[in-house]
Design a protein around this motif. Structure first.
Motif, PDB file in Angstrom:
ATOM      1  N   ASN A  82       0.845  -1.185   0.000  1.00 49.79           N
ATOM      2  CA  ASN A  82       0.000   0.000   0.000  1.00 49.79           C
ATOM      3  C   ASN A  82       0.888   1.246   0.000  1.00 49.79           C
ATOM      4  O   ASN A  82       2.111   1.140  -0.107  1.00 49.79           O
ATOM      5  CB  ASN A  82      -0.975  -0.017   1.189  1.00 49.79           C
ATOM      6  CG  ASN A  82      -0.250  -0.030   2.522  1.00 49.79           C
ATOM      7  OD1 ASN A  82       0.880   0.438   2.655  1.00 49.79           O
ATOM      8  ND2 ASN A  82      -0.901  -0.568   3.533  1.00 49.79           N
ATOM      9  N   ALA A  83       0.305   2.408   0.149  1.00 48.52           N
ATOM     10  CA  ALA A  83       1.065   3.666   0.078  1.00 48.52           C
ATOM     11  C   ALA A  83       2.137   3.734   1.164  1.00 48.52           C
ATOM     12  O   ALA A  83       3.261   4.171   0.907  1.00 48.52           O
ATOM     13  CB  ALA A  83       0.116   4.857   0.182  1.00 48.52           C
ATOM     14  N   ALA A  84       1.827   3.293   2.370  1.00 49.70           N
ATOM     15  CA  ALA A  84       2.812   3.329   3.461  1.00 49.70           C
ATOM     16  C   ALA A  84       3.978   2.378   3.168  1.00 49.70           C
ATOM     17  O   ALA A  84       5.140   2.718   3.423  1.00 49.70           O
ATOM     18  CB  ALA A  84       2.148   2.963   4.789  1.00 49.70           C
ATOM     19  N   ASP A  85       3.664   1.211   2.622  1.00 49.61           N
ATOM     20  CA  ASP A  85       4.718   0.264   2.246  1.00 49.61           C
ATOM     21  C   ASP A  85       5.618   0.880   1.185  1.00 49.61           C
ATOM     22  O   ASP A  85       6.838   0.785   1.252  1.00 49.61           O
ATOM     23  CB  ASP A  85       4.128  -1.042   1.701  1.00 49.61           C
ATOM     24  CG  ASP A  85       3.278  -1.770   2.714  1.00 49.61           C
ATOM     25  OD1 ASP A  85       3.665  -1.824   3.893  1.00 49.61           O
ATOM     26  OD2 ASP A  85       2.214  -2.294   2.312  1.00 49.61           O
ATOM     27  N   TRP A  86       4.990   1.507   0.195  1.00 46.94           N
ATOM     28  CA  TRP A  86       5.781   2.099  -0.884  1.00 46.94           C
ATOM     29  C   TRP A  86       6.658   3.242  -0.362  1.00 46.94           C
ATOM     30  O   TRP A  86       7.804   3.392  -0.796  1.00 46.94           O
ATOM     31  CB  TRP A  86       4.897   2.580  -2.022  1.00 46.94           C
ATOM     32  CG  TRP A  86       5.739   3.051  -3.160  1.00 46.94           C
ATOM     33  CD1 TRP A  86       5.906   4.319  -3.596  1.00 46.94           C
ATOM     34  CD2 TRP A  86       6.595   2.249  -3.960  1.00 46.94           C
ATOM     35  NE1 TRP A  86       6.806   4.358  -4.630  1.00 46.94           N
ATOM     36  CE2 TRP A  86       7.248   3.094  -4.871  1.00 46.94           C
ATOM     37  CE3 TRP A  86       6.891   0.879  -3.993  1.00 46.94           C
ATOM     38  CZ2 TRP A  86       8.162   2.637  -5.811  1.00 46.94           C
ATOM     39  CZ3 TRP A  86       7.800   0.430  -4.932  1.00 46.94           C
ATOM     40  CH2 TRP A  86       8.424   1.303  -5.824  1.00 46.94           C
ATOM     41  N   THR A  87       6.166   4.012   0.586  1.00 46.74           N
ATOM     42  CA  THR A  87       6.971   5.081   1.177  1.00 46.74           C
ATOM     43  C   THR A  87       8.200   4.488   1.854  1.00 46.74           C
ATOM     44  O   THR A  87       9.322   4.991   1.682  1.00 46.74           O
ATOM     45  CB  THR A  87       6.140   5.890   2.192  1.00 46.74           C
ATOM     46  OG1 THR A  87       5.057   6.508   1.487  1.00 46.74           O
ATOM     47  CG2 THR A  87       6.976   6.949   2.885  1.00 46.74           C
TER      48      THR A  87
END
Length: 156
Positions: A82-87
């Motif tokens: 998700n977005a947090a993982d990608w960050t």
């Protein structure tokens, strides 16, 4: 899970632009997992479209399949990034990309000169790297590896 949540390998290939053989390869590497029908046909979760897209993007950014597998393994129960993982992943990539930028900039600076390996021009090398002082630092293209001409001149 509903049947509509599952898609055949051909649809996954079409939706992601990845060859069926590549999807099988990703499956063999443990990056994605297929479910099997009673007839043995592969079915993938519709969410695997996103997972394969993540794999493609990560490869484009220079991650090896082993690094991608490690990142996916960090996710709970096979969840898609998700977005947090990608960050988190992209933050880790920044240092690697910055190092590549430094190396490329160094290469660009040295492009018009001998880079210390002796292969570009013996005439230039004789002027820029007299008596092959770069070799005293070790094998390989010493200037490209970060040694500077002045540092090498001091060694000799």
């Amino acid at each position: 899970m509903h049947r509509r949540d599952l898609i055949p390998i051909g649809e996954l290939a079409t939706r992601t632009g990845v060859a069926v053989s590549a999807i099988r390869f990703y499956e063999a590497k443990g990056l994605i997992a297929a479910l099997r029908t009673s007839g043995g046909q592969r079915r993938f979760l519709r969410a695997d479209i996103r997972r394969v897209s993540f794999i493609l993007i990560a490869q484009q950014l220079g991650l090896s399949l082993e690094e991608i597998a490690a990142e996916l393994a960090r996710l709970p129960a096979g969840r898609n990034p998700n977005a947090a993982d990608w960050t988190r992943i992209s933050t880790g990539l920044r240092a690697r990309i910055d190092a590549q930028i430094v190396a490329l900039a160094r290469t660009r600076e040295l492009l018009d000169n001998c880079i210390g390996c002796g292969c570009l021009s013996l005439k230039n090398c004789g002027l820029y790297n007299r008596a092959d002082k770069a070799a005293q630092r070790g094998a390989g293209p010493r200037y490209l590896l970060g040694d500077r001409a002045m540092e090498i001149a001091e060694v000799g």
